[in-house]
Design an enzyme around this catalytic site. Sequence first.
Site, mmCIF file in Angstrom:
data_model
loop_
_atom_site.group_PDB
_atom_site.id
_atom_site.type_symbol
_atom_site.label_atom_id
_atom_site.label_comp_id
_atom_site.label_asym_id
_atom_site.label_seq_id
_atom_site.Cartn_x
_atom_site.Cartn_y
_atom_site.Cartn_z
ATOM 1 C CD1 TRP A 111 5.776 58.577 32.102
ATOM 2 C CD2 TRP A 111 6.448 60.648 32.620
ATOM 3 N NE1 TRP A 111 5.908 58.652 33.471
ATOM 4 C CE2 TRP A 111 6.316 59.899 33.819
ATOM 5 C CE3 TRP A 111 6.854 61.982 32.709
ATOM 6 C CZ2 TRP A 111 6.574 60.451 35.073
ATOM 7 C CZ3 TRP A 111 7.113 62.525 33.966
ATOM 8 C CH2 TRP A 111 6.979 61.773 35.122
ATOM 9 C CG ASP A 182 10.714 58.854 27.396
ATOM 10 O OD1 ASP A 182 11.632 58.238 27.956
ATOM 11 O OD2 ASP A 182 9.826 59.478 28.023
ATOM 12 C CE LYS A 206 11.445 55.766 34.959
ATOM 13 N NZ LYS A 206 10.789 56.068 36.224
HETATM 14 C C1 LIG Z 1 8.688 57.015 30.389
HETATM 15 C C2 LIG Z 1 9.141 58.170 31.224
HETATM 16 N N1 LIG Z 1 9.537 59.295 30.617
HETATM 17 C C3 LIG Z 1 9.954 60.361 31.328
HETATM 18 C C4 LIG Z 1 9.967 60.356 32.706
HETATM 19 C C5 LIG Z 1 10.435 61.573 33.452
HETATM 20 O O1 LIG Z 1 11.736 61.350 33.843
HETATM 21 P P1 LIG Z 1 12.594 62.373 34.705
HETATM 22 O O2 LIG Z 1 12.013 62.380 36.076
HETATM 23 O O3 LIG Z 1 13.975 61.785 34.626
HETATM 24 O O4 LIG Z 1 12.523 63.705 34.059
HETATM 25 C C6 LIG Z 1 9.577 59.191 33.385
HETATM 26 C C7 LIG Z 1 9.607 59.142 34.852
HETATM 27 O O5 LIG Z 1 9.196 58.210 35.488
HETATM 28 C C8 LIG Z 1 9.146 58.080 32.617
HETATM 29 O O6 LIG Z 1 8.753 56.956 33.223
#
Ligand SMILES: Cc1ncc(COP(=O)(O)O)c(C=O)c1O
Length: 373
Positions: A111, A182, A206
């Site tokens: 991510w 994030d 989550k």
């Molecule tokens: C730490 C983290 N950041 C970003 C994301 C991406 O999120 P989204 O699907 O809401 O764009 C995730 C998805 O699991 C994640 O775990």
Amino acid sequence: MTRPRPHNVSAGPAILPVEVLERTAEAIRELDLPGDTSLESRLSILEISHRSAAFQTIHDAAIDLCHEVLEIPRSHKVLFLQGGASTQFAMVPMNLRRADRPACYIETGVWSKKAITESKMLGETKVVASSAATNHDHIPAMPAPETYANASYLHITSNNTIYGTEWDQLPEIGSDVPLVVDLSSNVGSRKMGIERVALGYAGAQKNLGPSGVTVVFVREDLIAREPVGVVPTMLRYSTHAAENSLYNTPNTFGILVLRNVLQWMKGIGGVAGMGAINESKAEKLYALLDASSLYRAHAKVGSRSRMNVTWTLGGSDADGATKRFLAAAEAQGFCGLKGHRSVGGCRASIYNAFPESGIDALCEFMREFERKA
Ligand SMILES: Cc1ncc(COP(=O)(O)O)c(C=O)c1O
């Protein structure tokens, strides 16, 4: 609910508290807000205007609870946006980049890499620390302040969902460089120094609710930062801040569920209460992994996530053992236990709503599987 619920250890969208599901089901039938005699309050949350007083009450309560329960400082504006955390990967550099100042990132997994990719499309981007060399099994040491001293901002990922690593506390980097975080997979899970964050974001799916609503909080001075390049209206924080997240139609349903989840968390004692429970849950599972000769935890001690616990199975036929383990787990009602392909093996996502009794059941199943293996 008439049938026994599976043990949902999915990484996300993830488990929600049963009482939240029940309250939400009621609001789908009829809102019934205390003291609200409007016609809208006799309709479903799915069919009322986002401009109605009934929705405004829900929206305002959700914002207030973000401050109160998640302990987001009042100096920050809370926004409910769409497009997931992935849209924030782009909105952050679009809005916060400054001329001749690199955007700095700490790379701790898939991510954060995606966030780095978006930033690179827009301007100078520096990776100032990384855990890539050991497949992101730890949180790297904080780099020397000189490495990010003139940055537009420093971005970290507080919990790495795929690898099961987590910052113990968010770093203190002083007030010259904004810390951007994030928080998608550990927001609201414990006290971690949220007051150090200049801009934070988290997809709700989550710990906070359903997919489709992203909680963003941003310090007032950063909202006023003039973007370096052209930024479309919908992608500016200032647009959403000026309109209290009602510039366009928000995810009204997602915001209602978010409010219900935060009210549930408040009843448990907010982030402090959640933290104590989550600590105890995670400790049980790591103790089992560390004592086992079959299972091997992926994340190194000191970097281990309380939210996503990852492990592989050892032995001469590790792939076969993993398949048998996952099949047996499914037969026992554990759902979503397969690890991400980047790590392999297994991952138990034990977010806020996952009960301690579920951990006990998982530990019992794992001990029994090892005994028979
Ligand atoms: C730490 C983290 N950041 C970003 C994301 C991406 O999120 P989204 O699907 O809401 O764009 C995730 C998805 O699991 C994640 O775990």
